[in-house]
Design an enzyme around this catalytic site. Structure first.
Site, mmCIF file in Angstrom:
data_model
loop_
_atom_site.group_PDB
_atom_site.id
_atom_site.type_symbol
_atom_site.label_atom_id
_atom_site.label_comp_id
_atom_site.label_asym_id
_atom_site.label_seq_id
_atom_site.Cartn_x
_atom_site.Cartn_y
_atom_site.Cartn_z
ATOM 1 N N ASP A 122 32.799 34.934 9.400
ATOM 2 C CA ASP A 122 33.359 33.734 10.055
ATOM 3 C C ASP A 122 33.713 33.978 11.520
ATOM 4 O OD1 ASP A 122 33.252 32.619 7.470
ATOM 5 O OD2 ASP A 122 35.274 33.326 7.024
ATOM 6 N N ASN A 130 26.347 29.140 9.431
ATOM 7 C CA ASN A 130 27.260 29.181 8.292
ATOM 8 C C ASN A 130 28.201 27.991 8.381
ATOM 9 O OD1 ASN A 130 28.537 30.367 5.960
ATOM 10 N ND2 ASN A 130 30.222 30.972 7.298
ATOM 11 N N GLY A 165 25.856 25.942 -5.607
ATOM 12 C CA GLY A 165 24.795 25.323 -4.835
ATOM 13 C C GLY A 165 25.050 23.901 -4.377
ATOM 14 N N LEU A 187 28.328 34.796 -0.216
ATOM 15 C CA LEU A 187 29.566 35.562 -0.104
ATOM 16 C C LEU A 187 29.382 37.005 0.345
ATOM 17 C CD1 LEU A 187 31.459 34.272 -3.279
ATOM 18 C CD2 LEU A 187 31.529 33.399 -0.928
ATOM 19 N N GLU A 216 31.933 18.336 5.231
ATOM 20 C CA GLU A 216 30.864 19.325 5.305
ATOM 21 C C GLU A 216 29.493 18.676 5.091
ATOM 22 O OE1 GLU A 216 31.291 22.715 2.766
ATOM 23 O OE2 GLU A 216 33.459 22.796 3.033
ATOM 24 N N LEU A 236 28.346 40.069 2.802
ATOM 25 C CA LEU A 236 28.157 40.354 4.224
ATOM 26 C C LEU A 236 26.729 40.799 4.468
ATOM 27 C CD1 LEU A 236 29.510 40.715 7.040
ATOM 28 C CD2 LEU A 236 29.899 43.105 6.399
ATOM 29 N N ILE A 237 26.126 40.255 5.527
ATOM 30 C CA ILE A 237 24.780 40.667 5.914
ATOM 31 C C ILE A 237 24.775 41.064 7.385
ATOM 32 C CG2 ILE A 237 23.484 39.354 4.190
ATOM 33 C CD1 ILE A 237 23.121 37.136 6.257
ATOM 34 N N HIS A 251 32.086 26.885 7.052
ATOM 35 C CA HIS A 251 33.324 27.434 6.487
ATOM 36 C C HIS A 251 34.297 26.279 6.253
ATOM 37 C CE1 HIS A 251 36.422 30.371 5.672
ATOM 38 N NE2 HIS A 251 37.234 29.729 6.490
#
Length: 212
Positions: free
Chosen positions: A156, A113, A20, A98, A185, A100-101, A115
């Site tokens: 991605d 997202n 998190g 992590l 990030e 996949l949706i 990366h």
């Protein structure tokens, strides 16, 4: 004197699978007033996600939705997006999620997202966390970084919003490179969420235009 119009406070849903740190960064930016947003729901992929602790400290609602509880990706995704709809979420921030949706039609262009590499390099299935930085160092590239993009239904793959480069130094380890990429990030993700909240992001095919 006329006061400038306040920035729209975007209602976020944050999806986590690990410690998190990205969630904590967003919480910190919101608490400091640097990001006009509210986190309406945190969805964790398992009950032992370390990031749940950050949500609990910030008194944020948390829902655990585990992939193993559903027979397929479609039913798993429907459970996630049903919860996000019920919470009134406007923008979904994937934060080290992590699984996949499948992004439904009503959320296309509303799922971001981040990366830890410069897409299209070192991305896709299997490239996450330290695996990315290990591959970067092994390949001997001189520049890595991070990418914020809109998520579609491949890992991605969706339209890129912004990228920030980080030099790969002689003697770097995956840990030292990861630390510098994460610093980038921490600034880039909130900036992109802010642009979304201000209505400045326009998707044109595979590209994202930033409007003035």
């Amino acid at each position: 004197m006329t006061q400038p119009e306040a920035a729209h406070s975007v209602r976020l849903g944050v999806l986590i699978s690990g410690g998190g740190t990205t969630l904590k960064n967003l919480i910190d930016h919101i608490d400091s007033g640097e990001l006009a947003a509210s986190i309406e729901l945190v969805i964790a992929s398992s009950a032992d996600c370390g990031g749940i602790r950050h949500a609990d400290i910030a008194d944020l609602p948390v829902k655990v939705i585990a992939r193993g509880s559903y027979p397929n990706v479609d039913s798993f995704s429907e459970a996630i997006f049903s919860a996000l709809r019920d919470a009134g979420v406007e923008l979904v921030a994937l934060a080290g999620f992590l699984s996949l949706i499948r992004v439904p039609e009503d959320f296309l262009g509303r799922v971001m997202n981040i990366h830890p590499a410069l897409i299209p390099a070192f991305c896709g299935r299997g490239y996450y966390g330290h695996k990315v930085h290990e591959a970067v160092i092994e390949r001997g590239v001189k520049l890595s970084g991070c990418t914020v993009h809109f998520a579609d239904n491949e890992y991605d793959h969706g339209p890129i919003i912004a990228q920030r480069g980080v030099s790969v130094l002689d003697g770097d380890t995956p840990d030292s490179l990861a630390a510098r990429v994460f610093e980038a990030e921490c600034q880039l993700y909130p900036e992109c969420i802010r642009l979304f909240a201000e209505g400045k992001l326009k998707i044109e095919g595979r590209r994202v235009r930033v409007k003035n």
